[in-house]
Design a protein around this motif. Structure first.
Motif, PDB file in Angstrom:
ATOM      1  N   HIS A   1     -10.344 -12.380   9.121  1.00 53.01           N
ATOM      2  CA  HIS A   1     -10.027 -11.550   7.677  1.00 53.01           C
ATOM      3  C   HIS A   1     -11.158 -10.207   8.188  1.00 53.01           C
TER       4      HIS A   1
ATOM      5  N   ARG B   1      -8.955  -6.905   9.526  1.00 49.11           N
ATOM      6  CA  ARG B   1      -8.425  -5.585   8.553  1.00 49.11           C
ATOM      7  C   ARG B   1      -9.123  -4.544   8.709  1.00 49.11           C
TER       8      ARG B   1
ATOM      9  N   CYS C   1      -5.291  -3.664  -1.251  1.00 47.15           N
ATOM     10  CA  CYS C   1      -4.801  -3.375  -0.464  1.00 47.15           C
ATOM     11  C   CYS C   1      -5.088  -2.068   0.829  1.00 47.15           C
TER      12      CYS C   1
ATOM     13  N   ARG D   1      -5.499 -16.914  -5.751  1.00 48.20           N
ATOM     14  CA  ARG D   1      -6.164 -16.981  -5.164  1.00 48.20           C
ATOM     15  C   ARG D   1      -6.912 -19.142  -5.592  1.00 48.20           C
TER      16      ARG D   1
HETATM   17  C1  HEM Z   1       3.628   0.876  -3.659  1.00 46.79           C
HETATM   18  C2  HEM Z   1       2.866   0.369  -3.053  1.00 46.79           C
HETATM   19  C3  HEM Z   1       2.512  -1.327  -2.882  1.00 46.79           C
HETATM   20  C4  HEM Z   1       1.678  -1.735  -3.575  1.00 46.79           C
HETATM   21  C5  HEM Z   1       2.488  -1.459  -5.618  1.00 46.79           C
HETATM   22  C6  HEM Z   1       1.030  -2.978  -3.127  1.00 46.79           C
HETATM   23  C7  HEM Z   1       0.573  -3.667  -3.321  1.00 46.79           C
HETATM   24  C8  HEM Z   1      -0.663  -4.673  -2.638  1.00 46.79           C
HETATM   25  C9  HEM Z   1      -1.693  -5.377  -3.635  1.00 46.79           C
HETATM   26  C10 HEM Z   1      -1.700  -5.446  -5.495  1.00 46.79           C
HETATM   27  C11 HEM Z   1      -1.945  -6.229  -2.762  1.00 46.79           C
HETATM   28  C12 HEM Z   1      -3.544  -7.241  -2.637  1.00 46.79           C
HETATM   29  C13 HEM Z   1      -2.737  -8.316  -2.462  1.00 46.79           C
HETATM   30  C14 HEM Z   1      -3.983  -9.474  -3.230  1.00 46.79           C
HETATM   31  O1  HEM Z   1      -5.178  -9.287  -3.669  1.00 46.79           O
HETATM   32  O2  HEM Z   1      -4.437 -10.635  -2.129  1.00 46.79           O
HETATM   33  C15 HEM Z   1      -1.631  -5.935  -1.731  1.00 46.79           C
HETATM   34  C16 HEM Z   1      -2.296  -6.253  -0.095  1.00 46.79           C
HETATM   35  C17 HEM Z   1      -1.474  -5.343   0.502  1.00 46.79           C
HETATM   36  N1  HEM Z   1      -0.573  -4.478   1.374  1.00 46.79           N
HETATM   37 FE1  HEM Z   1       0.009  -2.937  -0.526  1.00 46.79          FE
HETATM   38  N2  HEM Z   1       0.969  -2.366  -1.737  1.00 46.79           N
HETATM   39  C18 HEM Z   1       1.588  -0.921  -1.348  1.00 46.79           C
HETATM   40  C19 HEM Z   1       1.686  -1.099  -0.300  1.00 46.79           C
HETATM   41  C20 HEM Z   1       1.489  -1.171   0.918  1.00 46.79           C
HETATM   42  C21 HEM Z   1       1.643  -0.450   1.950  1.00 46.79           C
HETATM   43  C22 HEM Z   1       2.410   0.483   2.666  1.00 46.79           C
HETATM   44  C23 HEM Z   1       0.985  -1.291   3.458  1.00 46.79           C
HETATM   45  C24 HEM Z   1       1.205  -1.204   4.871  1.00 46.79           C
HETATM   46  C25 HEM Z   1       1.275  -0.080   5.353  1.00 46.79           C
HETATM   47  C26 HEM Z   1      -0.136  -2.480   2.279  1.00 46.79           C
HETATM   48  C27 HEM Z   1       0.237  -3.452   3.045  1.00 46.79           C
HETATM   49  C28 HEM Z   1      -0.530  -4.717   2.940  1.00 46.79           C
HETATM   50  C29 HEM Z   1      -1.423  -5.355   2.731  1.00 46.79           C
HETATM   51  C30 HEM Z   1      -1.410  -6.015   4.364  1.00 46.79           C
HETATM   52  C31 HEM Z   1      -1.994  -6.299   1.638  1.00 46.79           C
HETATM   53  C32 HEM Z   1      -2.963  -7.578   2.581  1.00 46.79           C
HETATM   54  C33 HEM Z   1      -4.329  -6.920   2.083  1.00 46.79           C
HETATM   55  C34 HEM Z   1      -5.974  -8.699   2.700  1.00 46.79           C
HETATM   56  O3  HEM Z   1      -5.447  -9.190   2.361  1.00 46.79           O
HETATM   57  O4  HEM Z   1      -6.704  -8.165   3.200  1.00 46.79           O
HETATM   58  N3  HEM Z   1       0.554  -2.344   1.031  1.00 46.79           N
HETATM   59  N4  HEM Z   1      -0.493  -5.077  -1.618  1.00 46.79           N
END
Ligand code: HEM
Length: 454
Positions: free
Chosen positions: A102, A106, A399, A335
């Motif tokens: 990861h 990442r 995120c 988790r």
């Molecule tokens: C308003 C828009 C967004 C919200 C509210 C949001 C919210 C979140 C949250 C809460 C997580 C954390 C999940 C965890 O802790 O397990 C997350 C992870 C993630 N988000 Fe977003 N996200 C948004 C937009 C985006 C965008 C634009 C992208 C891509 C360009 C993205 C890609 C990802 C990815 C790949 C993860 C996984 C990260 C990891 O596990 O390392 N998200 N998002």
């Protein structure tokens, strides 16, 4: 779904109460009455509840302090998404990846999305896409599903970043497939014809096939190494310390995850922020005045917006933060405990699942007075205390698209405020809360031009 009566619709009832903006106590009371879920912590402010969800003993964590502890401790808490979600997003995506892999992927994928240089390079495309899209809607002059079209728009943007774009027809087709995938994401995992989960599994197969075709073409053509490199090129070229490259199925799962995460939430939040602005004339007037002042400060020769202009959007940023708090688009994260651990004085046994209920944190009156009021001014002053504002999560799984999302949403609102009006066909339309909060009519509305310069 339930310890006492596995055949009951307990999970549905639980989800029904938890996903609405109601207090956890109300949920506990109602849920216990329906199916006898057992909770620790009772009605005191323990912030931890014990349940049996998605076939696993689970602790629900609902306070800022406890959420922070779980999210910041990667040794004790690893990712723990339900099997059904992993099957949809991909067993080789971040939702199911060990710590080292990861960290490596990442690092490879997050830097090209966020940060000053990356955002500067995408801003022109985002700006142009928003301007053309808004014009097209206004020229239509009739009602359309505002949310559906916004999702298409944010999808076009993320496809451009990840795969160097796709033609209009392919992008629309892929987005429709993603909608089916999403509708099954938080549905009961029943893989039988007619059920949302079954449709989602089939949608995933179509997505995998489509991405495999693109990947085959890309490999045949050869990856770009310098100019015009996109995320697919980066993933194909990536090597670990041992020189191992990613297999096709690994690249595809990372892409399925990113393309999904990268457009769904942004599309929804853009819709809700537009609706809230339109419903609150005073907030709209203040946000509009700020954008007009920014326009006046732009030098005559400048084409489109710059990141400097975006940084001046202080009040708009408060509107977006308040929308993120109020709507709770990502209301829960998953988790799993790798050892027995004490949180807030309670033991979480090794192997138990842990769900972080961001919605409870954001709707807690002790953290946000009058939580049911949409009030951007609550964001004036110092930044929120750590753990109290978690729309993008926290820690190593924060995120990676948070800045990109805020940029896209703000650019859209900037142009909307300066030149357009939204009129909903059914302003009191019922809201559905799963998989994400949305009006059941997908916000059927008309966009009208109110300024001749747009
Ligand atoms: C308003 C828009 C967004 C919200 C509210 C949001 C919210 C979140 C949250 C809460 C997580 C954390 C999940 C965890 O802790 O397990 C997350 C992870 C993630 N988000 Fe977003 N996200 C948004 C937009 C985006 C965008 C634009 C992208 C891509 C360009 C993205 C890609 C990802 C990815 C790949 C993860 C996984 C990260 C990891 O596990 O390392 N998200 N998002």
């Amino acid at each position: 779904a339930c310890i006492q009566n596995p055949l009951s619709a307990c999970l549905d009832v639980a989800m029904y109460y938890m996903v609405r903006n109601c207090k956890t106590e109300d949920f506990v009371r109602n849920c216990c009455r329906f199916c006898g879920l057992i909770f620790i912590g009772g009605f005191r402010r323990a912030g931890l509840y014990r349940a049996f969800m998605f076939s696993s003993p689970t602790i629900l964590v609902t306070t800022p302090e406890a959420c922070k502890q779980v999210l910041m401790d990667d040794d004790t808490f690893v990712t723990g998404w339900p099997k059904a979600t992993v099957a949809l997003i991909g067993p080789k995506s971040f939702v199911n990846m060990g710590y080292d892999e990861h960290r490596r992927l990442r690092k490879l994928t997050a830097a090209p999305i966020n940060g000053f240089d990356a955002l500067t390079s995408y801003l022109g495309f985002i700006d142009e896409t928003v301007v053309t899209t808004l014009r097209g809607w206004a020229d239509r002059g009739s009602d359309f599903e505002f949310l559906t079209e916004l999702r298409r728009m944010t999808f076009r943007i993320i496809v451009q970043i990840f795969m160097g774009g796709a033609d209009e027809r392919t992008a629309a087709e892929l987005e429709r497939t993603y909608t089916e995938l999403n509708y099954g994401m938080r549905a009961m995992a029943i893989d039988l014809p007619g059920f949302a989960y079954h449709k989602a599994i089939r949608a995933r197969r179509r997505l995998v096939a489509a991405l495999q075709r693109v990947l085959d073409e890309r490999r045949a053509r050869g990856c770009r190494k310098t100019a015009g490199v996109d995320m697919m090129d980066r993933l194909i070229a990536a090597e670990d310390e041992g020189g191992r490259r990613l297999q096709d199925d690994e690249i595809i799962d990372v892409l399925v995850m990113y393309l999904n995460a990268g457009h769904e939430s942004s599309g929804h939040i853009t819709m809700w922020a537009t609706v809230f602005l339109q419903e609150n004339p005073e907030i709209l007037a203040r946000a509009k005045a700020e954008q007009e002042a920014i326009m006046r400060s732009i030098p005559p020769g400048q084409k489109g917006l710059t990141l400097r202009d975006f940084r001046k959007m202080e009040y708009l940023s408060q509107v977006v933060d308040e929308t993120l708090r109020f709507v709770n688009i990502s209301f829960v994260s998953f988790r799993q405990a790798t050892r027995d651990v004490s949180v807030n004085g309670y033991l979480i046994p090794k192997g138990w699942k842990v769900q972080l209920w961001y919605r409870s944190v954001h709707m807690d009156p002790q953290v946000y007075p009058h939580p049911n009021k949409f009030d951007p001014s609550r964001w004036e002053g110092p930044p929120p205390r750590a753990g109290t504002f978690l729309p993008f999560g926290l820690g190593t799984r924060l995120c990676p698209g948070n800045d990109l999302a805020k940029l896209e949403i703000s650019v859209f609102l900037h142009h909307f405020l300066l030149g357009y009006k939204l009129t909903r066909k059914n302003p009191n339309c019922r809201v559905r809360y799963l998989p994400h909060p949305r009006p059941v009519d997908n916000c059927l509305a008309k966009i009208t031009r109110v300024s001749s310069s747009h």
